[in-house]
Write a protein that holds these residues in place. Structure first.
Motif, mmCIF file in Angstrom:
data_model
loop_
_atom_site.group_PDB
_atom_site.id
_atom_site.type_symbol
_atom_site.label_atom_id
_atom_site.label_comp_id
_atom_site.label_asym_id
_atom_site.label_seq_id
_atom_site.Cartn_x
_atom_site.Cartn_y
_atom_site.Cartn_z
ATOM 1 N N LEU A 190 0.829 -1.214 0.000
ATOM 2 C CA LEU A 190 0.000 0.000 0.000
ATOM 3 C C LEU A 190 0.864 1.266 0.000
ATOM 4 O O LEU A 190 0.553 2.247 -0.681
ATOM 5 C CB LEU A 190 -0.954 -0.009 1.191
ATOM 6 N N VAL A 191 1.958 1.228 0.768
ATOM 7 C CA VAL A 191 2.861 2.384 0.794
ATOM 8 C C VAL A 191 3.511 2.566 -0.581
ATOM 9 O O VAL A 191 3.660 3.694 -1.078
ATOM 10 C CB VAL A 191 3.915 2.232 1.910
ATOM 11 N N ALA A 200 1.571 6.843 -6.698
ATOM 12 C CA ALA A 200 0.584 7.900 -6.957
ATOM 13 C C ALA A 200 1.179 9.288 -6.704
ATOM 14 O O ALA A 200 0.913 10.232 -7.461
ATOM 15 C CB ALA A 200 -0.651 7.679 -6.089
ATOM 16 N N LEU A 201 1.993 9.410 -5.663
ATOM 17 C CA LEU A 201 2.623 10.703 -5.371
ATOM 18 C C LEU A 201 3.601 11.097 -6.476
ATOM 19 O O LEU A 201 3.652 12.267 -6.882
ATOM 20 C CB LEU A 201 3.341 10.645 -4.017
ATOM 21 N N ALA A 203 2.202 1.727 -3.443
ATOM 22 C CA ALA A 203 1.174 2.291 -4.324
ATOM 23 C C ALA A 203 1.004 3.792 -4.061
ATOM 24 O O ALA A 203 0.821 4.578 -5.000
ATOM 25 C CB ALA A 203 -0.150 1.560 -4.118
ATOM 26 N N GLY A 204 1.069 4.199 -2.791
ATOM 27 C CA GLY A 204 0.991 5.632 -2.466
ATOM 28 C C GLY A 204 2.173 6.405 -3.015
ATOM 29 O O GLY A 204 2.021 7.527 -3.503
ATOM 30 N N ILE A 205 3.360 5.815 -2.955
ATOM 31 C CA ILE A 205 4.548 6.475 -3.513
ATOM 32 C C ILE A 205 4.416 6.603 -5.028
ATOM 33 O O ILE A 205 4.771 7.632 -5.615
ATOM 34 C CB ILE A 205 5.821 5.703 -3.111
#
Length: 198
Positions: free
Chosen positions: A133-134, A140-141, A136-138
Protein backbone atom coordinates in the motif's frame (compact mmCIF):
# COMPACT_ATOMS: atom_id res chain seq x y z
CA UNK A 1 -29.64 53.00 -28.65
CA UNK A 2 -30.59 55.30 -25.80
CA UNK A 3 -30.74 58.99 -26.57
CA UNK A 4 -27.94 61.12 -25.14
CA UNK A 5 -29.02 64.07 -22.93
CA UNK A 6 -28.60 67.41 -24.63
CA UNK A 7 -26.41 69.79 -22.76
CA UNK A 8 -26.62 73.54 -23.24
CA UNK A 9 -23.75 74.91 -25.25
CA UNK A 10 -21.17 76.66 -23.14
CA UNK A 11 -19.03 79.40 -24.57
CA UNK A 12 -15.81 81.02 -23.56
CA UNK A 13 -14.69 84.49 -24.63
CA UNK A 14 -11.49 84.16 -26.67
CA UNK A 15 -9.80 86.68 -28.97
CA UNK A 16 -9.38 85.71 -32.63
CA UNK A 17 -5.89 84.44 -33.31
CA UNK A 18 -3.81 84.16 -36.40
CA UNK A 19 -1.78 80.91 -36.32
CA UNK A 20 0.98 82.52 -38.43
CA UNK A 21 1.30 85.65 -36.35
CA UNK A 22 4.31 86.36 -34.20
CA UNK A 23 3.77 85.83 -30.48
CA UNK A 24 3.08 89.09 -28.68
CA UNK A 25 5.95 90.71 -26.91
CA UNK A 26 5.56 92.52 -23.71
CA UNK A 27 6.03 96.22 -24.06
CA UNK A 28 7.60 98.05 -21.23
CA UNK A 29 6.32 101.53 -20.68
CA UNK A 30 8.85 103.92 -19.19
CA UNK A 31 7.60 105.35 -15.95
CA UNK A 32 8.07 109.01 -15.28
CA UNK A 33 10.30 109.77 -12.35
CA UNK A 34 7.55 111.49 -10.43
CA UNK A 35 3.85 111.36 -10.38
CA UNK A 36 1.19 108.70 -10.21
CA UNK A 37 1.72 105.37 -12.06
CA UNK A 38 0.15 105.21 -15.51
CA UNK A 39 -2.31 102.58 -16.61
CA UNK A 40 -1.03 99.66 -18.67
CA UNK A 41 -1.53 99.89 -22.43
CA UNK A 42 -4.61 98.15 -23.82
CA UNK A 43 -4.33 94.41 -24.66
CA UNK A 44 -3.69 93.59 -28.33
CA UNK A 45 -6.34 90.83 -28.13
CA UNK A 46 -10.01 91.46 -28.68
CA UNK A 47 -12.89 89.53 -27.17
CA UNK A 48 -14.28 86.49 -28.98
CA UNK A 49 -16.31 83.36 -28.27
CA UNK A 50 -15.25 79.70 -28.36
CA UNK A 51 -17.68 76.80 -27.98
CA UNK A 52 -16.93 74.27 -25.23
CA UNK A 53 -18.83 70.98 -25.47
CA UNK A 54 -19.14 68.99 -22.27
CA UNK A 55 -17.99 65.35 -22.29
CA UNK A 56 -20.70 62.73 -22.08
CA UNK A 57 -20.64 60.72 -18.88
CA UNK A 58 -20.49 57.38 -20.68
CA UNK A 59 -17.21 55.63 -21.41
CA UNK A 60 -16.72 56.25 -25.06
CA UNK A 61 -13.38 54.42 -25.35
CA UNK A 62 -14.34 51.26 -23.47
CA UNK A 63 -14.21 48.04 -25.48
CA UNK A 64 -14.83 44.40 -24.69
CA UNK A 65 -11.84 42.12 -24.32
CA UNK A 66 -11.13 40.10 -27.42
CA UNK A 67 -8.49 37.35 -27.24
CA UNK A 68 -5.71 38.04 -29.68
CA UNK A 69 -4.03 34.66 -29.54
CA UNK A 70 -0.84 36.01 -27.98
CA UNK A 71 0.66 34.64 -24.79
CA UNK A 72 2.19 31.30 -23.89
CA UNK A 73 2.27 28.75 -26.69
CA UNK A 74 -0.56 26.30 -26.33
CA UNK A 75 -2.29 28.30 -23.59
CA UNK A 76 -5.29 29.08 -25.78
CA UNK A 77 -5.51 25.63 -27.35
CA UNK A 78 -8.06 23.39 -25.62
CA UNK A 79 -6.60 20.18 -24.30
CA UNK A 80 -7.91 17.11 -26.03
CA UNK A 81 -9.77 14.58 -23.94
CA UNK A 82 -8.26 11.15 -23.92
CA UNK A 83 -10.05 7.89 -23.25
CA UNK A 84 -9.66 5.74 -20.15
CA UNK A 85 -7.93 3.08 -22.24
CA UNK A 86 -5.26 5.58 -23.26
CA UNK A 87 -4.61 6.46 -19.59
CA UNK A 88 -4.41 2.81 -18.56
CA UNK A 89 -2.00 2.04 -21.39
CA UNK A 90 0.09 5.00 -20.26
CA UNK A 91 0.19 3.65 -16.70
CA UNK A 92 1.29 0.19 -17.89
CA UNK A 93 4.35 1.51 -19.73
CA UNK A 94 7.35 1.16 -17.45
CA UNK A 95 5.55 -1.34 -15.20
CA UNK A 96 8.49 -3.76 -15.44
CA UNK A 97 10.31 -1.64 -12.86
CA UNK A 98 7.51 -1.95 -10.32
CA UNK A 99 7.11 -5.64 -11.11
CA UNK A 100 10.84 -6.33 -10.61
CA UNK A 101 10.80 -4.48 -7.28
CA UNK A 102 7.64 -6.34 -6.24
CA UNK A 103 9.16 -9.70 -7.13
CA UNK A 104 12.36 -8.92 -5.20
CA UNK A 105 10.38 -7.73 -2.16
CA UNK A 106 8.16 -10.83 -2.28
CA UNK A 107 11.15 -13.24 -2.42
CA UNK A 108 12.92 -11.43 0.43
CA UNK A 109 9.70 -11.36 2.43
CA UNK A 110 9.28 -15.12 1.85
CA UNK A 111 12.84 -15.78 3.08
CA UNK A 112 12.14 -13.69 6.17
CA UNK A 113 8.82 -15.48 6.86
CA UNK A 114 10.40 -18.94 6.50
CA UNK A 115 13.21 -18.07 8.89
CA UNK A 116 10.91 -16.76 11.66
CA UNK A 117 9.97 -19.14 14.46
CA UNK A 118 6.40 -17.87 14.77
CA UNK A 119 3.45 -20.07 13.92
CA UNK A 120 1.15 -17.22 12.86
CA UNK A 121 1.44 -15.64 9.42
CA UNK A 122 -0.86 -12.77 10.30
CA UNK A 123 1.84 -10.27 11.20
CA UNK A 124 4.11 -10.97 8.18
CA UNK A 125 1.14 -10.81 5.80
CA UNK A 126 -0.02 -7.50 7.29
CA UNK A 127 3.54 -6.15 7.01
CA UNK A 128 3.73 -7.14 3.32
CA UNK A 129 0.29 -5.72 2.49
CA UNK A 130 1.11 -2.43 4.24
CA UNK A 131 4.40 -2.28 2.29
CA UNK A 132 2.48 -2.73 -0.96
CA UNK A 133 0.00 0.00 0.00
CA UNK A 134 2.86 2.38 0.79
CA UNK A 135 4.47 1.54 -2.56
CA UNK A 136 1.17 2.29 -4.32
CA UNK A 137 0.99 5.63 -2.47
CA UNK A 138 4.55 6.48 -3.51
CA UNK A 139 3.65 5.62 -7.11
CA UNK A 140 0.58 7.90 -6.96
CA UNK A 141 2.62 10.70 -5.37
CA UNK A 142 5.28 10.42 -8.08
CA UNK A 143 2.54 10.61 -10.74
CA UNK A 144 1.07 13.71 -9.10
CA UNK A 145 4.44 15.46 -8.88
CA UNK A 146 5.11 14.58 -12.51
CA UNK A 147 1.75 15.99 -13.54
CA UNK A 148 2.26 19.26 -11.70
CA UNK A 149 5.91 19.78 -12.68
CA UNK A 150 6.19 18.26 -16.15
CA UNK A 151 2.74 18.80 -17.60
CA UNK A 152 1.57 22.03 -16.03
CA UNK A 153 4.83 23.89 -15.44
CA UNK A 154 6.86 22.74 -18.45
CA UNK A 155 4.00 21.87 -20.81
CA UNK A 156 5.35 18.41 -21.63
CA UNK A 157 3.13 15.43 -22.40
CA UNK A 158 4.04 12.26 -20.52
CA UNK A 159 3.59 9.15 -22.62
CA UNK A 160 4.75 6.61 -20.00
CA UNK A 161 4.76 6.11 -16.26
CA UNK A 162 8.34 4.85 -16.23
CA UNK A 163 9.64 7.36 -13.68
CA UNK A 164 6.87 6.61 -11.20
CA UNK A 165 7.36 2.87 -11.65
CA UNK A 166 11.09 3.29 -11.04
CA UNK A 167 10.47 5.18 -7.79
CA UNK A 168 8.01 2.53 -6.57
CA UNK A 169 10.40 -0.27 -7.64
CA UNK A 170 13.31 1.29 -5.73
CA UNK A 171 11.11 1.53 -2.64
CA UNK A 172 10.15 -2.16 -2.94
CA UNK A 173 13.81 -3.16 -3.32
CA UNK A 174 14.48 -1.27 -0.09
CA UNK A 175 11.64 -3.15 1.60
CA UNK A 176 13.15 -6.45 0.43
CA UNK A 177 16.58 -5.52 1.76
CA UNK A 178 15.00 -4.58 5.09
CA UNK A 179 13.41 -8.06 5.25
CA UNK A 180 16.75 -9.72 4.49
CA UNK A 181 18.51 -7.71 7.20
CA UNK A 182 16.06 -9.15 9.72
CA UNK A 183 16.95 -12.70 8.69
CA UNK A 184 19.76 -14.08 10.86
CA UNK A 185 21.26 -16.67 8.51
CA UNK A 186 21.34 -14.22 5.60
CA UNK A 187 23.24 -11.68 7.69
CA UNK A 188 25.66 -14.41 8.91
CA UNK A 189 26.36 -15.40 5.27
CA UNK A 190 26.81 -11.74 4.26
CA UNK A 191 29.25 -11.12 7.12
CA UNK A 192 31.24 -14.27 6.29
CA UNK A 193 31.57 -13.18 2.63
CA UNK A 194 32.54 -9.66 3.66
CA UNK A 195 35.25 -11.07 6.01
CA UNK A 196 36.74 -13.09 3.14
CA UNK A 197 37.45 -9.94 1.11
CA UNK A 198 39.10 -7.99 3.89
Amino acid sequence: MSEQPQWPERTLDMPPQDPWAEPPTSQTVPRPASGPPQAAPPSPFSSGRAAVNPRPRTQQFAADHEPTGTGWPGADAPQERRSLGWHLAQLRRGGEWSFAGLLFAFVCWGVWVISTDGDSLTTPVVVFVVSLLVAAGIFALARLVGRVVLERQFGRVRRTARGSHMVAGIFLVGVGIAHLRQTQWVMDAFNWVADQFR
